[in-house]
Design a protein around this motif. Structure first.
Motif, PDB file in Angstrom:
ATOM      1  N   UNK A 269       0.821  -1.210   0.000  1.00 51.51           N
ATOM      2  CA  UNK A 269       0.000   0.000   0.000  1.00 51.51           C
ATOM      3  C   UNK A 269       0.859   1.266   0.000  1.00 51.51           C
ATOM      4  N   UNK A 270       2.009   1.218   0.691  1.00 47.46           N
ATOM      5  CA  UNK A 270       2.937   2.348   0.658  1.00 47.46           C
ATOM      6  C   UNK A 270       3.489   2.542  -0.754  1.00 47.46           C
ATOM      7  N   UNK A 271       3.868   1.442  -1.409  1.00 46.17           N
ATOM      8  CA  UNK A 271       4.386   1.540  -2.773  1.00 46.17           C
ATOM      9  C   UNK A 271       3.341   2.111  -3.721  1.00 46.17           C
ATOM     10  N   UNK A 272       2.093   1.677  -3.562  1.00 52.40           N
ATOM     11  CA  UNK A 272       1.036   2.185  -4.428  1.00 52.40           C
ATOM     12  C   UNK A 272       0.767   3.668  -4.168  1.00 52.40           C
ATOM     13  N   UNK A 276       3.634   3.170  -7.515  1.00 49.98           N
ATOM     14  CA  UNK A 276       4.083   1.880  -8.027  1.00 49.98           C
ATOM     15  C   UNK A 276       2.906   0.916  -8.158  1.00 49.98           C
ATOM     16  N   UNK A 277       2.980   0.008  -9.132  1.00 57.21           N
ATOM     17  CA  UNK A 277       1.954  -1.005  -9.351  1.00 57.21           C
ATOM     18  C   UNK A 277       2.625  -2.330  -9.682  1.00 57.21           C
ATOM     19  N   UNK A 284      -1.573  -5.578  -7.609  1.00 60.86           N
ATOM     20  CA  UNK A 284      -1.020  -4.665  -6.607  1.00 60.86           C
ATOM     21  C   UNK A 284       0.504  -4.681  -6.618  1.00 60.86           C
ATOM     22  N   UNK A 285       1.094  -3.662  -6.025  1.00 58.36           N
ATOM     23  CA  UNK A 285       2.547  -3.638  -5.861  1.00 58.36           C
ATOM     24  C   UNK A 285       2.982  -4.855  -5.048  1.00 58.36           C
TER      25      UNK A 285
END
Length: 307
Positions: A269-272, A276-277, A284-285
């Motif tokens: 969720x932090x990456x998204x 980011x994907x 999801x990432x």
């Protein structure tokens, strides 16, 4: 060094300091004394809760979580400045911390950097959890800060301590960041002014920032979620998880130093959030930290990234 005061004394000195005290249920007998000793006491520890809403905050601090039974402190200081007494005796608030810090608190000298988890803090500290999200943006109302000052001063006054007996969780246990949103130096100054015992501020070097190894964190992320037994990890995972808690992506109860599924989902969720994907559309990432996502988290939450 001192024997803990009685529960009735505790409530009385807080009220004598001008605080609005709320006694919650059987708080005087609600404790974790069966799991270890309570006392001698040496100081006062301040925390933030990473919660929203006074009633919910008080309930959580009284009952605890599935993996961490309550009470999680002795008093909950809500945003309106009231002190809710939820337990008395040994409480699950401080955990293991640095023996050099404890020695400094006992001697009322300048605090060293906390870099060890060798000493039982639940035994030695009165603890106050303070209602705040801990994200650096959630405000600290004047009434709440004054209540923290008064509560800490009341205990110090009773035991004959000065303001250097008041510390934050972040000064006790490596990887902790609470309380966030005000400095403990400023709070100690307020307590010292109230006690009339303010000592000159020491000239100290800048505190060392925790370091998180990208390679070790990736190894934990790639290995632990597939393991069925106790995950293998290293100390940097706890620092990393504390930042995810502060971002509201990981429950505080899951801050255990184990890079399991919950930490992996929070990382995803932090990456998204950063854009980011996954490799495929709609995927999801991956939840495996990369240098950019880790560095940006570290810049925001006060740790450095190493190889």
């Amino acid at each position: 060094m001192a024997a803990p005061m009685s529960a009735s004394q505790f409530a009385r000195i807080l009220r004598a300091e001008g605080l609005d005290v709320v006694e919650v249920g059987d708080w005087e007998d609600h404790n974790r004394d069966g799991k270890g000793p309570w006392g001698p006491v040496h100081g006062v520890m301040i925390h933030h809760t990473v919660t929203r809403g006074s009633a919910r905050t008080v309930d959580i601090c009284r009952k605890g979580y599935s993996g961490l039974p309550g009470p999680l402190c002795h008093g909950v200081i809500t945003k309106d400045g009231r002190v809710h007494l939820v337990g008395y005796g040994r409480a699950n608030h401080a955990g293991l911390g640095d023996d050099d810090v404890l020695r400094a608190v006992i001697n009322e000298t300048a605090l060293p950097a906390d870099n060890e988890t060798s000493t039982d803090g639940n035994r030695h500290f009165y603890g106050f959890e303070c209602e705040n999200l801990g994200d650096g943006d959630d405000p600290w109302p004047a009434a709440q800060l004054e209540a923290i000052e008064r509560a800490a001063a009341a205990i110090c006054r009773h035991h004959g301590w000065n303001e250097r007996s008041v510390i934050g969780h972040l000064e006790w246990q490596p990887g902790k960041v609470d309380p966030r949103g005000f400095s403990m130096g400023s709070m100690r100054s307020r307590v010292g002014d109230r006690l009339g015992s303010k000592t000159p501020a020491p000239s100290l070097p800048a505190p060392k920032r925790p370091k998180v190894s990208l390679s070790q964190l990736r190894r934990a992320a790639e290995t632990n979620p597939q393991m069925k037994g106790t995950p293998v990890t290293y100390s940097g995972v706890r620092t990393y998880e504390a930042a995810l808690v502060d971002e509201g992506l990981l429950e505080k109860a899951r801050l255990d130093g184990h890079y399991g599924w919950d930490t992996k989902d929070a990382t995803s969720r932090w990456q998204e959030r950063l854009g980011y994907r996954g490799r495929r559309p709609g995927e999801p990432a991956d939840g495996i930290p990369g240098r950019d996502s880790l560095t940006r988290l570290g810049n925001k939450h006060g740790f450095d990234v190493i190889a």
